[in-house]
Motif scaffolding. Structure first.
Motif, PDB file in Angstrom:
ATOM      1  N   ALA A 165       0.703  -1.075   0.069  1.00  0.00           N
ATOM      2  CA  ALA A 165      -0.086  -0.119   0.078  1.00  0.00           C
ATOM      3  C   ALA A 165       1.328   0.900  -0.158  1.00  0.00           C
ATOM      4  O   ALA A 165       0.680   1.983  -0.434  1.00  0.00           O
ATOM      5  CB  ALA A 165      -0.582   0.071   1.286  1.00  0.00           C
ATOM      6  N   ASN A 166       2.007   1.229   0.803  1.00  0.00           N
ATOM      7  CA  ASN A 166       2.747   2.424   0.981  1.00  0.00           C
ATOM      8  C   ASN A 166       3.320   2.948  -0.147  1.00  0.00           C
ATOM      9  O   ASN A 166       3.446   3.739  -0.498  1.00  0.00           O
ATOM     10  CB  ASN A 166       3.934   2.242   1.776  1.00  0.00           C
ATOM     11  CG  ASN A 166       4.785   1.449   2.176  1.00  0.00           C
ATOM     12  OD1 ASN A 166       5.285   0.597   0.773  1.00  0.00           O
ATOM     13  ND2 ASN A 166       5.847   1.403   3.025  1.00  0.00           N
ATOM     14  N   ALA A 167       3.340   2.012  -1.526  1.00  0.00           N
ATOM     15  CA  ALA A 167       3.562   2.042  -2.733  1.00  0.00           C
ATOM     16  C   ALA A 167       2.691   3.352  -3.756  1.00  0.00           C
ATOM     17  O   ALA A 167       3.834   4.160  -4.836  1.00  0.00           O
ATOM     18  CB  ALA A 167       3.994   1.169  -3.469  1.00  0.00           C
ATOM     19  N   TYR A 168       1.345   3.517  -3.693  1.00  0.00           N
ATOM     20  CA  TYR A 168       1.071   4.216  -4.048  1.00  0.00           C
ATOM     21  C   TYR A 168       0.308   5.881  -3.286  1.00  0.00           C
ATOM     22  O   TYR A 168       0.238   5.842  -2.390  1.00  0.00           O
ATOM     23  CB  TYR A 168      -0.841   3.732  -3.850  1.00  0.00           C
ATOM     24  CG  TYR A 168      -0.754   2.336  -4.344  1.00  0.00           C
ATOM     25  CD1 TYR A 168       0.035   1.003  -4.133  1.00  0.00           C
ATOM     26  CD2 TYR A 168      -1.188   2.037  -5.919  1.00  0.00           C
ATOM     27  CE1 TYR A 168      -0.085  -0.356  -4.508  1.00  0.00           C
ATOM     28  CE2 TYR A 168      -0.833   1.008  -6.263  1.00  0.00           C
ATOM     29  CZ  TYR A 168      -0.213  -0.209  -6.451  1.00  0.00           C
ATOM     30  OH  TYR A 168       0.390  -1.558  -6.682  1.00  0.00           O
ATOM     31  N   ALA A 169       0.520   6.889  -4.164  1.00  0.00           N
ATOM     32  CA  ALA A 169       0.454   7.978  -3.717  1.00  0.00           C
ATOM     33  C   ALA A 169      -0.741   7.983  -3.933  1.00  0.00           C
ATOM     34  O   ALA A 169      -1.067   9.407  -3.180  1.00  0.00           O
ATOM     35  CB  ALA A 169       1.313   8.699  -4.740  1.00  0.00           C
ATOM     36  N   TYR A 170      -1.595   8.099  -4.469  1.00  0.00           N
ATOM     37  CA  TYR A 170      -3.134   8.224  -4.987  1.00  0.00           C
ATOM     38  C   TYR A 170      -4.388   7.080  -4.733  1.00  0.00           C
ATOM     39  O   TYR A 170      -3.587   5.988  -4.725  1.00  0.00           O
ATOM     40  CB  TYR A 170      -3.411   8.722  -6.752  1.00  0.00           C
ATOM     41  CG  TYR A 170      -2.222  10.145  -7.152  1.00  0.00           C
ATOM     42  CD1 TYR A 170      -0.831   9.630  -7.566  1.00  0.00           C
ATOM     43  CD2 TYR A 170      -2.374  11.252  -6.259  1.00  0.00           C
ATOM     44  CE1 TYR A 170      -0.600  10.160  -8.107  1.00  0.00           C
ATOM     45  CE2 TYR A 170      -1.372  11.792  -6.676  1.00  0.00           C
ATOM     46  CZ  TYR A 170      -0.391  11.502  -7.247  1.00  0.00           C
ATOM     47  OH  TYR A 170       0.915  12.495  -7.927  1.00  0.00           O
ATOM     48  N   TRP A 171      -5.546   7.848  -3.567  1.00  0.00           N
ATOM     49  CA  TRP A 171      -6.087   7.031  -3.431  1.00  0.00           C
ATOM     50  C   TRP A 171      -7.946   7.451  -3.110  1.00  0.00           C
ATOM     51  O   TRP A 171      -7.632   8.333  -3.410  1.00  0.00           O
ATOM     52  CB  TRP A 171      -5.850   6.490  -1.829  1.00  0.00           C
ATOM     53  CG  TRP A 171      -4.906   5.847  -1.637  1.00  0.00           C
ATOM     54  CD1 TRP A 171      -3.092   5.878  -1.417  1.00  0.00           C
ATOM     55  CD2 TRP A 171      -3.842   4.311  -1.462  1.00  0.00           C
ATOM     56  NE1 TRP A 171      -2.636   5.241  -0.892  1.00  0.00           N
ATOM     57  CE2 TRP A 171      -3.408   4.253  -0.909  1.00  0.00           C
ATOM     58  CE3 TRP A 171      -5.391   2.822  -1.381  1.00  0.00           C
ATOM     59  CZ2 TRP A 171      -2.642   2.908  -0.074  1.00  0.00           C
ATOM     60  CZ3 TRP A 171      -4.918   1.908  -1.290  1.00  0.00           C
ATOM     61  CH2 TRP A 171      -3.970   1.976  -0.955  1.00  0.00           C
ATOM     62  N   GLY A 172      -8.483   6.620  -3.379  1.00  0.00           N
ATOM     63  CA  GLY A 172      -9.948   6.825  -3.365  1.00  0.00           C
ATOM     64  C   GLY A 172     -10.121   7.239  -2.313  1.00  0.00           C
ATOM     65  O   GLY A 172      -9.526   6.110  -1.113  1.00  0.00           O
ATOM     66  N   GLN A 173     -11.478   7.647  -1.950  1.00  0.00           N
ATOM     67  CA  GLN A 173     -12.389   7.840  -0.532  1.00  0.00           C
ATOM     68  C   GLN A 173     -13.112   5.602  -0.254  1.00  0.00           C
ATOM     69  O   GLN A 173     -13.375   6.394   0.883  1.00  0.00           O
ATOM     70  CB  GLN A 173     -13.341   7.892  -0.619  1.00  0.00           C
ATOM     71  CG  GLN A 173     -15.260   7.907  -1.165  1.00  0.00           C
ATOM     72  CD  GLN A 173     -14.583   7.850  -3.019  1.00  0.00           C
ATOM     73  OE1 GLN A 173     -13.907   8.224  -3.645  1.00  0.00           O
ATOM     74  NE2 GLN A 173     -15.938   6.722  -3.350  1.00  0.00           N
ATOM     75  N   GLY A 174     -12.569   5.313  -1.211  1.00  0.00           N
ATOM     76  CA  GLY A 174     -13.038   3.590  -0.273  1.00  0.00           C
ATOM     77  C   GLY A 174     -15.081   3.761  -1.060  1.00  0.00           C
ATOM     78  O   GLY A 174     -15.664   5.318  -0.514  1.00  0.00           O
ATOM     79  N   THR A 175     -15.323   2.767  -1.176  1.00  0.00           N
ATOM     80  CA  THR A 175     -16.420   2.482  -0.979  1.00  0.00           C
ATOM     81  C   THR A 175     -16.845   0.491  -0.038  1.00  0.00           C
ATOM     82  O   THR A 175     -16.076  -0.106  -0.442  1.00  0.00           O
ATOM     83  CB  THR A 175     -16.743   2.073  -2.402  1.00  0.00           C
ATOM     84  OG1 THR A 175     -18.300   2.149  -2.665  1.00  0.00           O
ATOM     85  CG2 THR A 175     -15.908   0.603  -3.134  1.00  0.00           C
ATOM     86  N   GLN A 176     -17.524   0.947   0.619  1.00  0.00           N
ATOM     87  CA  GLN A 176     -18.368  -0.563   1.638  1.00  0.00           C
ATOM     88  C   GLN A 176     -19.115  -1.386   0.273  1.00  0.00           C
ATOM     89  O   GLN A 176     -19.678  -1.646  -0.548  1.00  0.00           O
ATOM     90  CB  GLN A 176     -19.235   0.132   2.242  1.00  0.00           C
ATOM     91  CG  GLN A 176     -18.264   1.327   3.575  1.00  0.00           C
ATOM     92  CD  GLN A 176     -17.263   0.856   4.315  1.00  0.00           C
ATOM     93  OE1 GLN A 176     -17.565  -0.272   4.191  1.00  0.00           O
ATOM     94  NE2 GLN A 176     -16.656   1.634   4.637  1.00  0.00           N
ATOM     95  N   VAL A 177     -18.096  -2.670   0.816  1.00  0.00           N
ATOM     96  CA  VAL A 177     -18.761  -4.174   0.143  1.00  0.00           C
ATOM     97  C   VAL A 177     -19.154  -4.906   1.134  1.00  0.00           C
ATOM     98  O   VAL A 177     -18.585  -5.170   2.224  1.00  0.00           O
ATOM     99  CB  VAL A 177     -17.321  -4.778  -1.080  1.00  0.00           C
ATOM    100  CG1 VAL A 177     -18.894  -5.831  -1.207  1.00  0.00           C
ATOM    101  CG2 VAL A 177     -17.534  -3.452  -2.309  1.00  0.00           C
ATOM    102  N   PRO A 178     -20.463  -5.323   2.490  1.00  0.00           N
ATOM    103  CA  PRO A 178     -20.722  -5.431   3.005  1.00  0.00           C
ATOM    104  C   PRO A 178     -21.146  -6.773   2.417  1.00  0.00           C
ATOM    105  O   PRO A 178     -21.932  -6.798   1.433  1.00  0.00           O
ATOM    106  CB  PRO A 178     -21.706  -5.081   3.962  1.00  0.00           C
ATOM    107  CG  PRO A 178     -22.110  -3.669   3.261  1.00  0.00           C
ATOM    108  CD  PRO A 178     -21.055  -3.538   1.871  1.00  0.00           C
ATOM    109  N   VAL A 179     -21.056  -7.625   2.791  1.00  0.00           N
ATOM    110  CA  VAL A 179     -21.369  -9.014   2.525  1.00  0.00           C
ATOM    111  C   VAL A 179     -22.111  -9.839   3.524  1.00  0.00           C
ATOM    112  O   VAL A 179     -21.292 -10.320   4.326  1.00  0.00           O
ATOM    113  CB  VAL A 179     -19.936 -10.584   1.773  1.00  0.00           C
ATOM    114  CG1 VAL A 179     -20.421 -11.397   0.956  1.00  0.00           C
ATOM    115  CG2 VAL A 179     -19.685  -9.308   0.604  1.00  0.00           C
ATOM    116  N   SER A 180     -22.695 -10.201   3.390  1.00  0.00           N
ATOM    117  CA  SER A 180     -24.322 -11.135   4.228  1.00  0.00           C
ATOM    118  C   SER A 180     -24.095 -12.222   3.627  1.00  0.00           C
ATOM    119  O   SER A 180     -23.850 -12.760   2.558  1.00  0.00           O
ATOM    120  CB  SER A 180     -25.769  -9.907   4.077  1.00  0.00           C
ATOM    121  OG  SER A 180     -26.450 -10.549   3.585  1.00  0.00           O
ATOM    122  N   LEU A 181     -24.211 -13.007   5.088  1.00  0.00           N
ATOM    123  CA  LEU A 181     -24.381 -14.839   5.174  1.00  0.00           C
ATOM    124  C   LEU A 181     -25.794 -14.947   4.257  1.00  0.00           C
ATOM    125  O   LEU A 181     -26.985 -14.208   4.226  1.00  0.00           O
ATOM    126  CB  LEU A 181     -24.690 -15.575   5.889  1.00  0.00           C
ATOM    127  CG  LEU A 181     -23.617 -15.365   6.964  1.00  0.00           C
ATOM    128  CD1 LEU A 181     -24.332 -15.841   8.568  1.00  0.00           C
ATOM    129  CD2 LEU A 181     -22.561 -16.452   5.952  1.00  0.00           C
TER     130      LEU A 181
END
Length: 121
Positions: free
Chosen positions: A105-121
């Motif tokens: 991860a520390n090789a990457y200078a640019y990041w998005g804000q993230g998106t949640q992926v909940p996976v239910s049973l």
């Protein structure tokens, strides 16, 4: 300055498929390794997949990374999702080509804000 915007996350059931998208702007897209990481609360960011302009690599066979250089967008197709894969998924960019160094991860200078992926049973 590269800006990344993820989309496509949301609640799914175990066994479902989901495709995440990450739109990039502000740089020459083909110059960058694009990657997907995921992170659970309290955990470190874990590499899921990465691709440069020629090659894509994933950490498991149920996922596929692809990129559309004309649209400056990278995709993560996830099949047969498992509950333990519940996480925030992040898009990241690092200039250059695929190498062992951009597994971290520390090789990457640019990041998005993230998106949640909940996976239910």
């Amino acid at each position: 300055q590269v800006q990344l915007v993820e989309s496509g996350g949301g609640l799914v059931q175990a066994g479902d498929s989901l495709r995440l998208s990450c739109a990039a702007s502000g740089g020459v897209f083909s110059d960058y390794v694009m990657a997907w990481f995921r992170q659970v609360p309290g955990g470190e960011r874990e590499l899921v997949a990465r691709a440069d302009r020629g090659i894509g690599m994933t950490e498991n066979t149920r996922f596929t990374i692809s990129r559309d250089n004309a649209k400056a967008t990278v995709y993560l197709q996830m099949n047969s999702l498992k509950p333990e894969e519940t996480a925030a998924y992040y898009c990241a960019a690092s200039m250059g080509r695929l190498s062992n160094s951009n597994r971290l991860a520390n090789a990457y200078a640019y990041w998005g804000q993230g998106t949640q992926v909940p996976v239910s049973l």
